[in-house]
Scaffold this motif. Structure first.
Motif, PDB file in Angstrom:
ATOM      1  N   MET A  51      -5.485 -45.328 -13.597  1.00  0.00           N
ATOM      2  CA  MET A  51      -6.683 -45.788 -14.285  1.00  0.00           C
ATOM      3  C   MET A  51      -7.903 -45.789 -13.377  1.00  0.00           C
ATOM      4  SD  MET A  51      -7.243 -49.725 -14.938  1.00  0.00           S
ATOM      5  CE  MET A  51      -7.893 -49.995 -13.325  1.00  0.00           C
ATOM      6  N   SER A  52      -7.663 -46.050 -12.059  1.00  0.00           N
ATOM      7  CA  SER A  52      -8.827 -46.316 -11.211  1.00  0.00           C
ATOM      8  C   SER A  52      -9.387 -45.041 -10.586  1.00  0.00           C
ATOM      9  CB  SER A  52      -8.455 -47.321 -10.130  1.00  0.00           C
ATOM     10  OG  SER A  52      -7.270 -46.928  -9.511  1.00  0.00           O
ATOM     11  N   GLY A  53      -9.058 -43.890 -11.157  1.00  0.00           N
ATOM     12  CA  GLY A  53      -9.516 -42.642 -10.553  1.00  0.00           C
ATOM     13  C   GLY A  53     -10.941 -42.257 -10.875  1.00  0.00           C
ATOM     14  N   ARG A  91     -15.760 -37.302  -6.735  1.00  0.00           N
ATOM     15  CA  ARG A  91     -14.376 -36.864  -6.796  1.00  0.00           C
ATOM     16  C   ARG A  91     -13.521 -37.525  -5.731  1.00  0.00           C
ATOM     17  NH1 ARG A  91     -12.600 -30.723  -7.356  1.00  0.00           N
ATOM     18  NH2 ARG A  91     -11.155 -31.490  -5.820  1.00  0.00           N
ATOM     19  N   HIS A  92     -14.171 -38.116  -4.744  1.00  0.00           N
ATOM     20  CA  HIS A  92     -13.447 -38.713  -3.637  1.00  0.00           C
ATOM     21  C   HIS A  92     -12.532 -39.831  -4.127  1.00  0.00           C
ATOM     22  CE1 HIS A  92     -12.609 -40.107   0.362  1.00  0.00           C
ATOM     23  NE2 HIS A  92     -13.094 -41.297   0.084  1.00  0.00           N
ATOM     24  N   PHE A  93     -13.085 -40.692  -5.013  1.00  0.00           N
ATOM     25  CA  PHE A  93     -12.299 -41.816  -5.529  1.00  0.00           C
ATOM     26  C   PHE A  93     -11.119 -41.317  -6.340  1.00  0.00           C
ATOM     27  CE2 PHE A  93     -16.325 -44.177  -4.910  1.00  0.00           C
ATOM     28  CZ  PHE A  93     -15.813 -45.147  -4.074  1.00  0.00           C
ATOM     29  N   ALA A  94     -11.367 -40.253  -7.094  1.00  0.00           N
ATOM     30  CA  ALA A  94     -10.288 -39.699  -7.914  1.00  0.00           C
ATOM     31  C   ALA A  94      -9.123 -39.301  -7.029  1.00  0.00           C
ATOM     32  CB  ALA A  94     -10.801 -38.498  -8.699  1.00  0.00           C
ATOM     33  N   LEU A  95      -9.425 -38.633  -5.919  1.00  0.00           N
ATOM     34  CA  LEU A  95      -8.358 -38.179  -5.029  1.00  0.00           C
ATOM     35  C   LEU A  95      -7.572 -39.369  -4.488  1.00  0.00           C
ATOM     36  CD1 LEU A  95      -7.200 -35.628  -3.907  1.00  0.00           C
ATOM     37  CD2 LEU A  95      -8.587 -35.967  -1.878  1.00  0.00           C
ATOM     38  N   VAL A 126      -7.727 -49.629  -6.764  1.00  0.00           N
ATOM     39  CA  VAL A 126      -8.238 -50.471  -7.856  1.00  0.00           C
ATOM     40  C   VAL A 126      -9.507 -51.188  -7.406  1.00  0.00           C
ATOM     41  CG1 VAL A 126      -7.720 -52.447  -9.309  1.00  0.00           C
ATOM     42  CG2 VAL A 126      -5.988 -50.720  -8.905  1.00  0.00           C
ATOM     43  N   ILE A 127      -9.495 -51.689  -6.150  1.00  0.00           N
ATOM     44  CA  ILE A 127     -10.679 -52.403  -5.657  1.00  0.00           C
ATOM     45  C   ILE A 127     -11.848 -51.434  -5.491  1.00  0.00           C
ATOM     46  CG2 ILE A 127     -11.600 -53.644  -3.654  1.00  0.00           C
ATOM     47  CD1 ILE A 127      -8.780 -54.900  -3.410  1.00  0.00           C
ATOM     48  N   ASP A 128     -11.543 -50.223  -4.992  1.00  0.00           N
ATOM     49  CA  ASP A 128     -12.590 -49.197  -4.864  1.00  0.00           C
ATOM     50  C   ASP A 128     -13.253 -48.921  -6.204  1.00  0.00           C
ATOM     51  OD1 ASP A 128     -12.542 -48.795  -2.229  1.00  0.00           O
ATOM     52  OD2 ASP A 128     -11.218 -47.038  -2.260  1.00  0.00           O
ATOM     53  N   ALA A 129     -12.428 -48.934  -7.259  1.00  0.00           N
ATOM     54  CA  ALA A 129     -12.974 -48.646  -8.576  1.00  0.00           C
ATOM     55  C   ALA A 129     -13.739 -49.836  -9.139  1.00  0.00           C
ATOM     56  CB  ALA A 129     -11.851 -48.250  -9.524  1.00  0.00           C
ATOM     57  N   GLY A 130     -13.681 -50.976  -8.428  1.00  0.00           N
ATOM     58  CA  GLY A 130     -14.493 -52.112  -8.834  1.00  0.00           C
ATOM     59  C   GLY A 130     -13.811 -53.104  -9.749  1.00  0.00           C
ATOM     60  N   THR A 168      -3.720 -39.927  -5.450  1.00  0.00           N
ATOM     61  CA  THR A 168      -2.775 -39.906  -4.336  1.00  0.00           C
ATOM     62  C   THR A 168      -1.952 -41.184  -4.319  1.00  0.00           C
ATOM     63  OG1 THR A 168      -4.406 -38.677  -3.086  1.00  0.00           O
ATOM     64  CG2 THR A 168      -2.567 -39.573  -1.869  1.00  0.00           C
ATOM     65  N   SER A 169      -2.625 -42.330  -4.523  1.00  0.00           N
ATOM     66  CA  SER A 169      -1.879 -43.581  -4.491  1.00  0.00           C
ATOM     67  C   SER A 169      -0.885 -43.628  -5.650  1.00  0.00           C
ATOM     68  CB  SER A 169      -2.820 -44.778  -4.520  1.00  0.00           C
ATOM     69  OG  SER A 169      -3.448 -44.867  -5.765  1.00  0.00           O
ATOM     70  N   ALA A 170      -1.275 -43.062  -6.799  1.00  0.00           N
ATOM     71  CA  ALA A 170      -0.344 -43.028  -7.933  1.00  0.00           C
ATOM     72  C   ALA A 170       0.885 -42.206  -7.588  1.00  0.00           C
ATOM     73  CB  ALA A 170      -1.030 -42.448  -9.162  1.00  0.00           C
ATOM     74  N   MET A 171       0.650 -41.058  -6.967  1.00  0.00           N
ATOM     75  CA  MET A 171       1.769 -40.178  -6.621  1.00  0.00           C
ATOM     76  C   MET A 171       2.651 -40.828  -5.565  1.00  0.00           C
ATOM     77  SD  MET A 171       1.359 -36.247  -5.807  1.00  0.00           S
ATOM     78  CE  MET A 171       2.678 -35.247  -5.208  1.00  0.00           C
ATOM     79  N   TYR A 172       2.006 -41.446  -4.577  1.00  0.00           N
ATOM     80  CA  TYR A 172       2.757 -42.144  -3.532  1.00  0.00           C
ATOM     81  C   TYR A 172       3.607 -43.236  -4.166  1.00  0.00           C
ATOM     82  CZ  TYR A 172       3.577 -44.409   0.951  1.00  0.00           C
ATOM     83  OH  TYR A 172       4.163 -44.936   2.055  1.00  0.00           O
TER      84      TYR A 172
END
Lengths: 213, 491
Positions: free
Chosen positions: B319-321, B327-331, B411-415, B335-339
């Motif tokens: 959700m937080s992409g 695009r940086h946040f999306a990556l 999630v925090i990055d996305a606010g 990545t965290s989702a995949m991890y």
């Protein structure tokens, strides 16, 4: 009247007759056979619309496979016709309402902007045009990957169905003929040596006397 | 267009073709094998998977290649997920062998259906067309329904299979309905085409959002997120443990790929709409999963509810992409989702592996009490289970901790500070039931003193699994870098 229109009306009339007899026939086998007639007429209508592939599939799949299966089921099950026909006419209002609803839906779709007859005009194809061939070409070129995948899904269906039904039940008793034939005398008959005469046990006698009194 | 049709490039799809051919070969070979030679089927299955891994590794070149009229995509994300998928299935097969042999469930069909399920997952992972996503999903689901009913004489398993089948068919219907809406609005089923139509803004937004709701519902069902989670506890509980192990591990990778392909690759322009849907699903999953897991006495049920809460975390990361055009946040988020999903599969394999380790002929170690005093019976495997439980709870320096940590960072990055605090609080509540298992293992007297009867290869692999959970926790960067580069080259 063009000949094509004449054929259409004949096929449509037979189809309506068949459909009516499906629900009014007393014998379920007759009803199933009338359904076959309905399908055949519908296939004829498809042919008139130059959709020969759909016509052939309708006959092969519905008439050839589904209806035969249906007939088997109808013949095997003991259907109590009298009970089925009980209060047959009382379902008329409900049936009529559903029928009207379907007619209204159809009118909405066909009269609408996207699917109406005006939005999708029929195309007259050249004489040698075969839509079976075109469909096949599309299936085996552009859609070959999903087509193959669908066949794998069917294979899984076969494997799964056999796995779930073909099994040895714990309570089944069956003969092993090879073992029965290979049996030796000493496996079945046991000779026991015992005296020709034997004194009856005393306690058993008294018990029998008591039982007699 | 049809007149000048070119034969599709089969090279990118080599792993799928190889697996299908091998599955058909095994189908034929197994028909001629007796009960005593069943190991040949198992060995062939393992060989096929290893062969697939080799082919995938050989054909991995980091380029995005489309083939089969743009229905199949071969990219680094897909290759990476496929390699993990083979590994997970191989581990499942080795863990489950003793269990199946002891219960006379090691039929040839088990291996075949596992292979077909693997094929379905591979198709899902490298699908670039809604039609292939759907067909891959059906191939996977159909195999899993049959596998759940593998033990036909167990009423519980048959009931679970029935439930899974009916609910799964419903979810497939929802997904298809959503796809048809998207098709109606954009006029194409190709994921790239859908993205392009959205970008050009020619599609009808209302119809698209309407379809999106159904697509998200279908994905949520396959992941097992609340409120589409009802099947998860029953199926995990009812299925034979090896099948639970399979359902709880590899399909999560495929479901992650499906979510990425549909939502990120296809419907990215609608992100603001699906973002709020995913947030709702995630928050509900984390809350319901963690609270309901506390009340369970059955280990498999408890792990099922824990899976629901973990899927909540995965959805949080997905959700937080999207934060503006960056695009940086999306990556970072993807990545965290995949991890997270890789870490979860690792932990899930280990946890169900321990259940299989403790089970033996005529005895199912599926209650919490069966873990009592494991430390006295086998200190090493108690330590492995300890690592797994700590990792699932998110205790620092296990792989689960870094997975949760990176998701929370995204999630925090996305606010969404509030959501992050909520997730941490419920993770704390969740730590209770993981730590209860540790307490049972170390501080209670054993109720069952039989020695562990597992084959050496399973012991070795399970030990490796536990060590991996600890090692990837100490060195999280390696896996993280792999995930980042896989996504960077595919997005």
């Amino acid at each position: 009247m063009e000949f094509k229109t004449f054929v259409f009306y004949v096929l449509a009339a037979i189809m309506l007759f068949g459909a009516l007899r499906v629900i009014s026939a007393r014998n379920p086998v007759h009803a199933a056979l009338f359904l076959v007639l309905t399908f055949f007429s519908a296939a004829g209508l498809w042919l008139l619309l130059q959709a020969e592939f759909l016509a052939i599939v309708l006959i092969m799949v519905y008439v050839g496979a589904v209806m035969v299966l249906f007939l088997f089921v109808v013949m095997m099950l003991d259907i109590d016709i009298a009970r089925l026909r009980h209060r047959f006419w009382s379902y008329l209002p409900l049936g009529a309402m559903i029928g009207l609803l379907m007619v209204a839906e159809m009118a909405l779709v066909l009269g609408g902007k996207y699917f109406g007859a005006a939005a999708l005009p029929g195309q007259d194809m050249p004489a040698g045009y075969s839509n079976t061939k075109e469909l096949g070409r599309l299936l085996f070129t552009e859609y070959v990957y999903p087509f193959e995948l669908a066949s794998v899904v069917l294979l899984v269906g076969i494997v799964a169905a056999i796995m779930l039904t073909l099994r040895q039940r714990k309570d089944s008793k069956y003969q092993k003929v090879s073992e029965q034939l290979a049996v030796k005398r000493h496996e079945r008959v046991r000779l026991v040596k015992m005296a020709a005469e034997k004194d009856a046990p005393a306690t058993g006698e008294s018990a029998a006397e008591q039982g007699g009194q | 267009m049809l007149k000048n049709f070119l034969t599709p490039d089969l090279y990118p799809a080599m792993p799928e073709i190889f697996l299908l051919v091998m599955a058909c070969v095994i189908l034929l070979v197994d028909a001629f094998l007796g009960k005593a030679q069943r190991w040949i089927t198992g060995a062939l299955t393992l060989i096929s998977l290893v062969g697939c891994a080799l082919i995938t590794y050989q054909t991995m070149d980091g380029q995005v290649v489309l083939t089969f009229s743009n229905m199949f995509v071969d990219d680094l994300l897909g290759d990476f997920l496929k390699l993990l998928l083979y590994l997970a299935v191989i581990v499942v097969l080795i863990y489950s062998r003793d269990y199946l042999v002891a219960r006379q469930l090691d039929k040839g069909e088990f291996y075949l259906l596992v292979l077909f399920a693997t094929l379905g997952m591979m198709v899902m992972i490298s699908a670039s067309h809604f039609l292939t996503i759907y067909l891959g999903l059906e191939l996977l689901s159909l195999s899993l329904y049959a596998l759940v009913a593998l033990d036909r004489d167990s009423p519980r398993a048959v009931e679970a299979a029935m439930k899974y089948f009916v609910l799964g068919a419903l979810a497939s219907g929802l997904l298809l309905y959503g796809m048809s809406m998207v098709y109606g609005a954009t006029g194409t089923l190709e994921i790239g085409g859908v993205a392009q139509a959205l970008h050009l803004g020619v599609a009808n937004k209302t119809v698209l959002v309407f379809g999106l709701v159904f697509l998200v519902a279908g994905i949520a069902f396959k992941l097992g997120a609340v409120p589409f989670h009802m099947w998860v506890p029953d199926v995990y509980h009812g299925a034979p443990t090896p099948i639970t192990l399979l359902i709880a591990s590899a399909p999560k990778l495929a479901a992650f790929a499906m979510a990425m392909r549909i939502l990120v690759f296809g419907l990215f322009e609608l992100a603001q709409h699906w973002q709020s849907m995913l947030m709702l699903l995630a928050v509900l999953s984390i809350a319901v999963g963690n609270l309901a897991a506390i009340a369970q006495t059955n280990l498999k049920r408890m792990l099922a509810y824990s899976a629901i809460s973990h899927m909540g975390f995965l959805l949080l990361a997905l959700m937080s992409g999207v934060v503006g055009p960056d695009r940086h946040f999306a990556l970072i988020a993807y990545t965290s989702a995949m991890y997270y999903v890789v870490a979860y599969v690792m932990m899930s394999l280990g946890a169900f592996g321990v259940i299989l380790l403790l089970s033996r002929a005529g005895y199912e170690a599926e209650h919490l009490d069966d873990l009592k005093g494991l430390n006295q019976r086998s200190p090493w495997f108690a330590a492995v289970m300890l690592a797994l439980m700590f990792s699932m709870a998110g205790v620092p320096f296990f792989v689960g901790f870094f997975a949760k940590f990176s998701v929370l960072l995204a999630v925090i990055d996305a606010g969404y500070i509030g959501v992050a605090v909520f997730a941490v609080l419920f993770s704390l509540i969740g730590a209770f039931y993981y730590l209860r298992i540790v307490k049972l293992m170390y501080f209670d007297a054993p109720s069952d003193a039989a020695p562990l009867a597992a084959s050496p290869d399973m012991r070795f692999l399970l030990s490796l699994n536990g060590v991996a959970v600890a090692a990837f926790g100490l060195f999280p960067d390696a896996l993280m870098t792999l995930c980042t580069s896989a996504l960077l080259r595919s997005l």
